[in-house]
Design a protein around this motif. Structure first.
Motif, PDB file in Angstrom:
ATOM      1  N   VAL A  20       3.907   1.544  -1.240  1.00 36.53           N
ATOM      2  CA  VAL A  20       4.528   1.675  -2.565  1.00 36.53           C
ATOM      3  C   VAL A  20       3.526   2.205  -3.581  1.00 36.53           C
ATOM      4  O   VAL A  20       3.849   3.072  -4.416  1.00 36.53           O
ATOM      5  CB  VAL A  20       5.104   0.313  -3.011  1.00 36.53           C
ATOM      6  N   ALA A  21       2.274   1.723  -3.520  1.00 31.28           N
ATOM      7  CA  ALA A  21       1.259   2.200  -4.460  1.00 31.28           C
ATOM      8  C   ALA A  21       0.952   3.668  -4.227  1.00 31.28           C
ATOM      9  O   ALA A  21       0.793   4.444  -5.187  1.00 31.28           O
ATOM     10  CB  ALA A  21      -0.012   1.360  -4.298  1.00 31.28           C
ATOM     11  N   GLU A  22       0.885   4.073  -2.978  1.00 29.86           N
ATOM     12  CA  GLU A  22       0.606   5.484  -2.684  1.00 29.86           C
ATOM     13  C   GLU A  22       1.746   6.380  -3.134  1.00 29.86           C
ATOM     14  O   GLU A  22       1.519   7.481  -3.646  1.00 29.86           O
ATOM     15  CB  GLU A  22       0.373   5.648  -1.184  1.00 29.86           C
ATOM     16  N   ALA A  23       2.994   5.894  -2.983  1.00 31.18           N
ATOM     17  CA  ALA A  23       4.135   6.691  -3.427  1.00 31.18           C
ATOM     18  C   ALA A  23       4.155   6.829  -4.937  1.00 31.18           C
ATOM     19  O   ALA A  23       4.504   7.889  -5.478  1.00 31.18           O
ATOM     20  CB  ALA A  23       5.434   6.041  -2.933  1.00 31.18           C
ATOM     21  N   SER A  24       3.746   5.769  -5.646  1.00 26.26           N
ATOM     22  CA  SER A  24       3.726   5.852  -7.117  1.00 26.26           C
ATOM     23  C   SER A  24       2.629   6.784  -7.609  1.00 26.26           C
ATOM     24  O   SER A  24       2.786   7.473  -8.617  1.00 26.26           O
ATOM     25  CB  SER A  24       3.546   4.453  -7.705  1.00 26.26           C
ATOM     26  N   LEU A  25       1.510   6.845  -6.887  1.00 23.16           N
ATOM     27  CA  LEU A  25       0.437   7.758  -7.287  1.00 23.16           C
ATOM     28  C   LEU A  25       0.810   9.208  -7.035  1.00 23.16           C
ATOM     29  O   LEU A  25       0.436  10.115  -7.801  1.00 23.16           O
ATOM     30  CB  LEU A  25      -0.852   7.416  -6.521  1.00 23.16           C
ATOM     31  N   ASN A  26       1.558   9.471  -5.969  1.00 25.75           N
ATOM     32  CA  ASN A  26       1.958  10.824  -5.636  1.00 25.75           C
ATOM     33  C   ASN A  26       3.160  11.298  -6.406  1.00 25.75           C
ATOM     34  O   ASN A  26       3.552  12.474  -6.307  1.00 25.75           O
ATOM     35  CB  ASN A  26       2.247  10.951  -4.133  1.00 25.75           C
ATOM     36  N   GLU A  27       3.760  10.426  -7.200  1.00 27.47           N
ATOM     37  CA  GLU A  27       4.929  10.812  -7.949  1.00 27.47           C
ATOM     38  C   GLU A  27       4.547  11.762  -9.090  1.00 27.47           C
ATOM     39  O   GLU A  27       3.565  11.537  -9.801  1.00 27.47           O
ATOM     40  CB  GLU A  27       5.617   9.571  -8.513  1.00 27.47           C
ATOM     41  N   GLU A  44       0.815  -1.204   0.000  1.00 23.67           N
ATOM     42  CA  GLU A  44       0.000   0.000   0.000  1.00 23.67           C
ATOM     43  C   GLU A  44       0.853   1.260   0.000  1.00 23.67           C
ATOM     44  O   GLU A  44       0.538   2.231  -0.693  1.00 23.67           O
ATOM     45  CB  GLU A  44      -0.913  -0.016   1.230  1.00 23.67           C
ATOM     46  N   GLN A  79       4.712  13.335 -12.640  1.00 28.12           N
ATOM     47  CA  GLN A  79       5.152  12.926 -13.939  1.00 28.12           C
ATOM     48  C   GLN A  79       5.885  14.066 -14.644  1.00 28.12           C
ATOM     49  O   GLN A  79       5.468  15.224 -14.581  1.00 28.12           O
ATOM     50  CB  GLN A  79       3.943  12.512 -14.799  1.00 28.12           C
TER      51      GLN A  79
END
Length: 218
Positions: free
Chosen positions: A205-212, A203, A214
Protein backbone atom coordinates in the motif's frame (compact mmCIF):
# COMPACT_ATOMS: atom_id res chain seq x y z
CA UNK A 1 -32.03 -101.12 -43.33
CA UNK A 2 -29.10 -98.89 -42.47
CA UNK A 3 -26.07 -100.36 -40.83
CA UNK A 4 -24.26 -98.78 -37.88
CA UNK A 5 -21.06 -98.26 -39.88
CA UNK A 6 -22.86 -96.36 -42.65
CA UNK A 7 -24.57 -94.09 -40.11
CA UNK A 8 -21.27 -93.29 -38.41
CA UNK A 9 -19.59 -92.56 -41.74
CA UNK A 10 -22.38 -90.18 -42.73
CA UNK A 11 -22.14 -88.40 -39.37
CA UNK A 12 -18.37 -88.00 -39.72
CA UNK A 13 -18.70 -86.71 -43.30
CA UNK A 14 -21.37 -84.16 -42.34
CA UNK A 15 -19.25 -82.91 -39.41
CA UNK A 16 -16.21 -82.57 -41.65
CA UNK A 17 -18.20 -80.65 -44.26
CA UNK A 18 -19.54 -78.22 -41.64
CA UNK A 19 -16.04 -77.71 -40.25
CA UNK A 20 -14.68 -76.98 -43.72
CA UNK A 21 -17.38 -74.34 -44.25
CA UNK A 22 -16.42 -72.35 -41.13
CA UNK A 23 -15.01 -68.94 -41.80
CA UNK A 24 -11.82 -68.26 -39.82
CA UNK A 25 -12.04 -65.13 -37.65
CA UNK A 26 -9.51 -63.07 -35.73
CA UNK A 27 -11.63 -62.93 -32.60
CA UNK A 28 -9.93 -64.24 -29.50
CA UNK A 29 -11.33 -65.50 -26.21
CA UNK A 30 -11.87 -61.90 -25.02
CA UNK A 31 -14.61 -61.46 -27.62
CA UNK A 32 -16.96 -63.38 -25.33
CA UNK A 33 -17.40 -60.22 -23.23
CA UNK A 34 -19.76 -58.10 -25.28
CA UNK A 35 -19.90 -54.35 -24.67
CA UNK A 36 -23.05 -52.32 -25.11
CA UNK A 37 -23.10 -48.88 -26.65
CA UNK A 38 -23.82 -47.09 -23.38
CA UNK A 39 -22.05 -49.55 -21.10
CA UNK A 40 -19.09 -48.45 -19.00
CA UNK A 41 -16.48 -51.00 -20.01
CA UNK A 42 -13.19 -50.90 -21.92
CA UNK A 43 -13.34 -51.83 -25.58
CA UNK A 44 -10.30 -54.08 -25.49
CA UNK A 45 -8.08 -55.48 -22.76
CA UNK A 46 -5.02 -57.67 -22.90
CA UNK A 47 -5.80 -59.82 -19.86
CA UNK A 48 -9.30 -60.40 -18.50
CA UNK A 49 -8.11 -61.47 -15.04
CA UNK A 50 -5.97 -59.14 -12.95
CA UNK A 51 -4.64 -58.88 -9.41
CA UNK A 52 -6.97 -57.45 -6.80
CA UNK A 53 -4.74 -54.48 -5.95
CA UNK A 54 -5.33 -51.80 -3.35
CA UNK A 55 -6.93 -48.35 -3.39
CA UNK A 56 -4.10 -45.82 -3.86
CA UNK A 57 -3.24 -43.41 -1.06
CA UNK A 58 -2.21 -39.87 -2.15
CA UNK A 59 1.08 -39.44 -0.29
CA UNK A 60 3.27 -38.10 -3.11
CA UNK A 61 2.06 -34.49 -2.99
CA UNK A 62 0.20 -34.47 -6.33
CA UNK A 63 -3.19 -32.73 -6.47
CA UNK A 64 -4.04 -33.82 -10.02
CA UNK A 65 -7.69 -34.69 -10.48
CA UNK A 66 -8.88 -32.96 -7.30
CA UNK A 67 -10.30 -29.80 -8.90
CA UNK A 68 -12.88 -29.10 -11.60
CA UNK A 69 -11.74 -29.24 -15.21
CA UNK A 70 -14.89 -29.15 -17.40
CA UNK A 71 -17.94 -28.08 -15.40
CA UNK A 72 -18.96 -25.48 -12.83
CA UNK A 73 -20.11 -27.84 -10.05
CA UNK A 74 -18.98 -31.28 -8.99
CA UNK A 75 -18.47 -33.85 -6.25
CA UNK A 76 -15.25 -35.44 -5.03
CA UNK A 77 -14.36 -38.03 -2.42
CA UNK A 78 -14.04 -36.63 1.10
CA UNK A 79 -13.88 -39.89 3.03
CA UNK A 80 -11.71 -42.92 2.43
CA UNK A 81 -10.87 -44.07 -1.07
CA UNK A 82 -13.03 -46.82 -2.52
CA UNK A 83 -13.45 -49.20 -5.41
CA UNK A 84 -16.38 -48.06 -7.52
CA UNK A 85 -18.09 -50.50 -9.86
CA UNK A 86 -19.42 -49.66 -13.30
CA UNK A 87 -22.98 -50.26 -12.10
CA UNK A 88 -22.62 -47.75 -9.26
CA UNK A 89 -21.22 -45.08 -11.59
CA UNK A 90 -23.94 -45.70 -14.17
CA UNK A 91 -26.68 -45.45 -11.53
CA UNK A 92 -25.30 -42.18 -10.16
CA UNK A 93 -24.95 -40.74 -13.68
CA UNK A 94 -28.54 -41.62 -14.54
CA UNK A 95 -29.73 -39.88 -11.37
CA UNK A 96 -27.92 -36.67 -12.35
CA UNK A 97 -29.18 -36.77 -15.95
CA UNK A 98 -32.76 -37.28 -14.80
CA UNK A 99 -32.50 -34.30 -12.46
CA UNK A 100 -30.94 -31.82 -14.91
CA UNK A 101 -32.71 -32.88 -18.11
CA UNK A 102 -35.04 -29.86 -17.78
CA UNK A 103 -32.08 -27.55 -18.52
CA UNK A 104 -31.19 -27.49 -22.20
CA UNK A 105 -27.50 -27.92 -22.95
CA UNK A 106 -26.48 -29.09 -19.48
CA UNK A 107 -23.92 -31.92 -19.51
CA UNK A 108 -22.56 -34.46 -17.05
CA UNK A 109 -18.83 -35.25 -17.04
CA UNK A 110 -17.52 -38.52 -15.58
CA UNK A 111 -13.91 -38.09 -14.46
CA UNK A 112 -13.14 -41.77 -13.72
CA UNK A 113 -13.56 -44.89 -15.84
CA UNK A 114 -14.00 -48.53 -14.71
CA UNK A 115 -11.24 -50.46 -16.50
CA UNK A 116 -10.24 -52.98 -13.81
CA UNK A 117 -11.81 -56.46 -14.09
CA UNK A 118 -13.06 -57.99 -10.85
CA UNK A 119 -13.23 -61.80 -10.56
CA UNK A 120 -15.27 -63.54 -7.86
CA UNK A 121 -15.36 -67.16 -6.67
CA UNK A 122 -18.44 -68.78 -5.20
CA UNK A 123 -19.13 -68.98 -1.48
CA UNK A 124 -17.79 -71.96 0.50
CA UNK A 125 -15.36 -72.87 -2.27
CA UNK A 126 -12.18 -74.73 -1.45
CA UNK A 127 -8.84 -73.02 -2.03
CA UNK A 128 -7.01 -73.53 -5.28
CA UNK A 129 -8.20 -74.46 -8.77
CA UNK A 130 -7.44 -71.06 -10.24
CA UNK A 131 -8.91 -67.61 -10.00
CA UNK A 132 -12.64 -66.95 -10.06
CA UNK A 133 -14.64 -65.96 -13.10
CA UNK A 134 -15.06 -62.40 -14.38
CA UNK A 135 -17.89 -60.56 -12.61
CA UNK A 136 -17.82 -56.79 -13.28
CA UNK A 137 -15.64 -53.77 -14.13
CA UNK A 138 -14.46 -51.37 -11.43
CA UNK A 139 -12.04 -48.53 -10.74
CA UNK A 140 -9.98 -47.56 -7.70
CA UNK A 141 -10.30 -43.92 -6.67
CA UNK A 142 -8.32 -42.29 -3.82
CA UNK A 143 -9.42 -39.57 -1.44
CA UNK A 144 -9.93 -36.19 -3.10
CA UNK A 145 -10.60 -37.45 -6.64
CA UNK A 146 -13.38 -35.70 -8.56
CA UNK A 147 -16.05 -38.17 -9.72
CA UNK A 148 -18.77 -36.12 -11.46
CA UNK A 149 -19.00 -32.60 -12.88
CA UNK A 150 -21.96 -30.59 -14.17
CA UNK A 151 -21.52 -27.87 -16.77
CA UNK A 152 -22.08 -26.91 -20.37
CA UNK A 153 -24.60 -24.20 -19.54
CA UNK A 154 -25.28 -21.95 -16.52
CA UNK A 155 -27.13 -23.84 -13.79
CA UNK A 156 -28.31 -22.69 -10.39
CA UNK A 157 -26.34 -23.89 -7.40
CA UNK A 158 -29.43 -25.21 -5.63
CA UNK A 159 -30.34 -27.51 -8.52
CA UNK A 160 -26.76 -28.70 -9.03
CA UNK A 161 -26.32 -29.35 -5.31
CA UNK A 162 -29.55 -31.36 -5.14
CA UNK A 163 -28.65 -33.49 -8.20
CA UNK A 164 -25.13 -34.22 -6.97
CA UNK A 165 -26.43 -34.98 -3.47
CA UNK A 166 -28.71 -37.68 -4.86
CA UNK A 167 -25.83 -39.09 -6.94
CA UNK A 168 -23.51 -39.13 -3.91
CA UNK A 169 -26.04 -41.25 -2.00
CA UNK A 170 -25.56 -43.99 -4.62
CA UNK A 171 -21.80 -44.21 -4.05
CA UNK A 172 -20.18 -46.18 -1.19
CA UNK A 173 -18.13 -43.33 0.31
CA UNK A 174 -18.49 -39.81 1.68
CA UNK A 175 -18.55 -37.09 -1.01
CA UNK A 176 -18.31 -33.30 -0.90
CA UNK A 177 -19.78 -30.59 -3.15
CA UNK A 178 -17.24 -28.32 -4.88
CA UNK A 179 -17.20 -25.43 -7.32
CA UNK A 180 -14.62 -23.53 -9.35
CA UNK A 181 -13.29 -21.73 -6.27
CA UNK A 182 -12.76 -24.86 -4.19
CA UNK A 183 -9.10 -25.46 -3.25
CA UNK A 184 -7.34 -28.69 -4.28
CA UNK A 185 -7.28 -31.57 -1.82
CA UNK A 186 -4.31 -33.70 -0.82
CA UNK A 187 -5.76 -36.65 1.04
CA UNK A 188 -7.53 -35.21 4.09
CA UNK A 189 -5.91 -31.78 3.70
CA UNK A 190 -7.29 -28.77 1.84
CA UNK A 191 -4.48 -26.78 0.21
CA UNK A 192 -5.53 -23.15 0.53
CA UNK A 193 -3.40 -20.56 -1.29
CA UNK A 194 -0.97 -18.73 1.03
CA UNK A 195 -2.25 -15.43 2.41
CA UNK A 196 0.06 -12.38 2.28
CA UNK A 197 1.35 -11.18 5.65
CA UNK A 198 0.26 -7.90 7.22
CA UNK A 199 3.71 -6.32 6.75
CA UNK A 200 3.67 -7.20 3.04
CA UNK A 201 0.22 -5.63 2.63
CA UNK A 202 1.33 -2.43 4.38
CA UNK A 203 4.46 -2.24 2.24
CA UNK A 204 2.46 -2.75 -0.96
CA UNK A 205 0.00 0.00 0.00
CA UNK A 206 2.84 2.41 0.82
CA UNK A 207 4.58 1.69 -2.47
CA UNK A 208 1.34 2.21 -4.40
CA UNK A 209 0.77 5.56 -2.69
CA UNK A 210 4.30 6.70 -3.55
CA UNK A 211 3.90 5.73 -7.20
CA UNK A 212 0.59 7.50 -7.48
CA UNK A 213 0.72 10.51 -9.81
CA UNK A 214 -0.38 13.74 -8.21
CA UNK A 215 -2.84 15.85 -10.29
CA UNK A 216 -1.43 19.23 -11.43
CA UNK A 217 -2.42 22.21 -9.33
CA UNK A 218 -4.35 25.04 -11.00
Amino acid sequence: MFSLSSSLSRLVNSTASHASRRVPTALGPLSLFTRGRSQLAPRQVKNVKRHKGRVPIPIGGSTKGTTLAYGDWGIRIKGNGARLSAKQLTTAEEVIKKKIKVIKGCKVYLRVFPDIPVCIKGNETRMGKGKGTFEFWATRVPTGRVIFEIGGTPIREELARDALRQAASKLPTVMEFINRNSPPRLGKLLLHPPQPSKAAVVEAVAEASLNEVQPPSL
